[in-house]
Design a protein around this motif. Structure first.
Motif, short mmCIF file in Angstrom:
data_model
loop_
_atom_site.label_atom_id
_atom_site.label_comp_id
_atom_site.label_asym_id
_atom_site.label_seq_id
_atom_site.Cartn_x
_atom_site.Cartn_y
_atom_site.Cartn_z
N TYR A 178 0.83 -1.19 0.00
CA TYR A 178 0.00 0.00 0.00
C TYR A 178 0.87 1.25 0.00
O TYR A 178 1.79 1.39 0.81
CB TYR A 178 -0.91 0.00 1.22
N ARG A 180 0.76 5.74 -1.38
CA ARG A 180 -0.04 6.85 -1.90
C ARG A 180 -0.15 6.78 -3.42
O ARG A 180 0.83 6.50 -4.11
CB ARG A 180 0.58 8.18 -1.52
N LYS A 181 -1.33 7.07 -3.94
CA LYS A 181 -1.53 7.03 -5.39
C LYS A 181 -0.76 8.13 -6.11
O LYS A 181 -0.34 7.96 -7.25
CB LYS A 181 -3.02 7.19 -5.72
N LYS A 215 -11.01 13.62 0.12
CA LYS A 215 -11.32 12.27 -0.34
C LYS A 215 -11.41 11.32 0.84
O LYS A 215 -10.83 11.54 1.90
CB LYS A 215 -10.21 11.77 -1.27
N GLU A 216 -12.13 10.25 0.65
CA GLU A 216 -12.07 9.16 1.62
C GLU A 216 -10.64 8.65 1.67
O GLU A 216 -9.95 8.58 0.65
CB GLU A 216 -13.01 8.04 1.22
N GLU A 218 -9.51 5.80 1.92
CA GLU A 218 -9.31 4.61 1.09
C GLU A 218 -9.02 4.95 -0.37
O GLU A 218 -8.49 4.13 -1.11
CB GLU A 218 -10.54 3.70 1.17
N GLU A 219 -9.38 6.16 -0.79
CA GLU A 219 -9.15 6.57 -2.17
C GLU A 219 -7.76 7.17 -2.38
O GLU A 219 -7.37 7.47 -3.51
CB GLU A 219 -10.21 7.61 -2.60
N GLU A 220 -7.01 7.34 -1.30
CA GLU A 220 -5.71 8.01 -1.40
C GLU A 220 -4.55 7.05 -1.69
O GLU A 220 -3.47 7.49 -2.06
CB GLU A 220 -5.40 8.76 -0.10
N TYR A 221 -4.77 5.77 -1.51
CA TYR A 221 -3.68 4.81 -1.67
C TYR A 221 -4.12 3.63 -2.50
O TYR A 221 -5.32 3.41 -2.71
CB TYR A 221 -3.17 4.34 -0.29
N GLU A 222 -3.16 2.88 -2.97
CA GLU A 222 -3.43 1.66 -3.72
C GLU A 222 -2.23 0.72 -3.58
O GLU A 222 -1.20 1.10 -3.01
CB GLU A 222 -3.68 1.97 -5.20
#
Length: 412
Positions: A178, A180-181, A215-216, A218-222
């Motif tokens: 995981y 940050r995007k 943002k939520e 959960e939307e900040e990382y992948e």
């Protein structure tokens, strides 16, 4: 022994002393409360005392968490004889027996050591060259994070999951982690409106989003591979190594330093992409291919002894193992200086009177009207290295040597 409930105290401690960190303690506005999403046991009396005496919430929780454990070693003659007004020995007795991936170290009362942060998860490598590579890159990454004002936060539970995955076999190639995007450079320190852009950049916009519009989390990382994290992917994620090169260019690093850092990056990238094995993979291969190994997971005394001798020979430079280190030659431990190959070739380092030393962009450059144009220059430089088609991630030595620095302080 064998009890299902704690026999002392009232709390079960979820993690051992040897583990990943339990919380973030920064006061940065980038640190959203949602990132500290892990349950953390506290010594309530210590937390109450710290809070009532002006210690901020994140730091009070961190220190109170340290005090849920007993010290491992206590010398009877040092219990009452230590004066806590002039020594931090009692605190350090607890602090230094928690071996987490990072350690916040306040200065002692009797020495001028300053504030420190230890980066602790790396393992000792077989050669000094490998040790130097990892240590140097870690130090450079700390400078890059500070200078470019990078926000790398992900929730603590994801940090824990990353550590769990990292322990699996061949994780560097088979696992994703995981992260940050997007990496927005100078998102809070350079505002695009001040630079005269017609539209706010994603970076500047992100720095000014109202709390209700964030943002939520959960939307900040992948999930990303290690190679993605190091070398980048997509438009919003330049990768950490291109940022290191941009930083070296900004601080006008000499060609000698750049060549040396390139060598270190080559090694790490080769391991991240599978071109070279990690030390763990190399040692497993040695055992698995030993004539005495019976494919039964038993490392006999003979195999173990020969493995240790083989590692010692590598460390001392008595043998060269390109299958582990690629093209890098490890000189013999005791060979004469004149027999050592020059590493790296090129002129000796030169030292500039104005060198960036890792503080923030704002502290080093100043964001008044005289320097505002430098924000766009720095971002342009990052784009240059992100899109550079040169071999892998390397910056061409000739191009670096002949290109004027973007930020020349002597002419400012």
């Amino acid at each position: 022994p064998g009890a299902e409930r704690p026999q002392r105290g009232t709390q079960r401690i979820a993690k051992s002393r040897y583990d990943s960190i339990d919380s973030f303690i920064s006061t940065s506005p980038n640190l959203r409360p949602e990132y500290n999403d892990s349950t953390m046991e506290l010594n309530e009396s210590a937390y109450k005392y710290l809070s009532e005496n002006g210690i901020d919430e994140p730091l009070a929780r961190h220190v109170a968490h340290l005090f849920v454990r007993d010290p491992l070693v206590v010398f009877s003659e040092r219990v009452r004889q230590v004066d806590d007004t002039v020594s931090t020995e009692h605190f350090e007795n607890l602090q230094s027996t928690n071996w987490q991936t990072m350690r916040w170290k306040p200065p002692g009362l009797d020495v001028k050591t300053g504030w420190r942060v230890e980066f602790r998860p790396m393992e000792k490598q077989l050669t000094d060259f490998e040790d130097a590579a990892y240590i140097t890159i870690i130090v450079l990454l700390t400078r890059v994070i500070l200078f470019f004002d990078l926000n790398l936060y992900v929730p603590i539970t994801k940090v824990d999951e990353n550590m769990r995955r990292a322990h699996s076999r061949d994780a560097v190639l088979k696992e994703k982690f995981y992260f940050r995007k997007a990496l927005f450079v100078l998102e809070s320190q350079c505002k695009s409106e001040e630079e005269g852009d017609s539209e706010p950049s994603p970076a500047a916009s992100a720095a000014n989003i109202p709390a209700e519009d964030l943002k939520e989390v959960e939307e900040e990382y992948e999930e990303m591979t290690i190679a993605d994290i190091l070398m980048g992917r997509g438009e919003d994620f330049p990768g950490l190594f291109p940022l290191v090169h941009a930083y070296l260019d900004i601080m006008q690093a000499d060609p000698y330093t750049v060549r040396l850092v390139n060598q270190y990056m080559d090694l790490i990238v080769a391991r991240a992409t599978g071109e070279l094995p990690t030390t763990a993979a190399y040692l497993r291969s040695f055992v698995q291919n030993h004539p005495d190994y019976k494919q039964d997971s038993v490392v006999s005394e003979k195999i173990g002894a020969e493995l240790v001798k083989h590692c010692e020979a590598i460390s001392n430079g008595d043998i060269q193992v390109p299958e582990l280190l690629g093209k890098y030659h490890i000189p013999k431990l005791f060979e004469e200086e004149q027999d050592k190959p020059p590493v790296p070739p090129g002129p000796a380092p030169s030292f500039h009177s104005n060198r960036l030393r890792g503080a923030s962009f704002h502290e080093e450059i100043e964001t008044d009207s005289r320097y505002l144009y430098r924000c766009s220059l720095v971002r342009s430089l990052v784009e240059k290295y992100k899109k550079n088609p040169a071999a892998k991630h390397n910056l061409a030595a000739k191009g670096f040597a002949e290109t004027p620095a973007f930020l020349n302080f002597n002419d400012a």
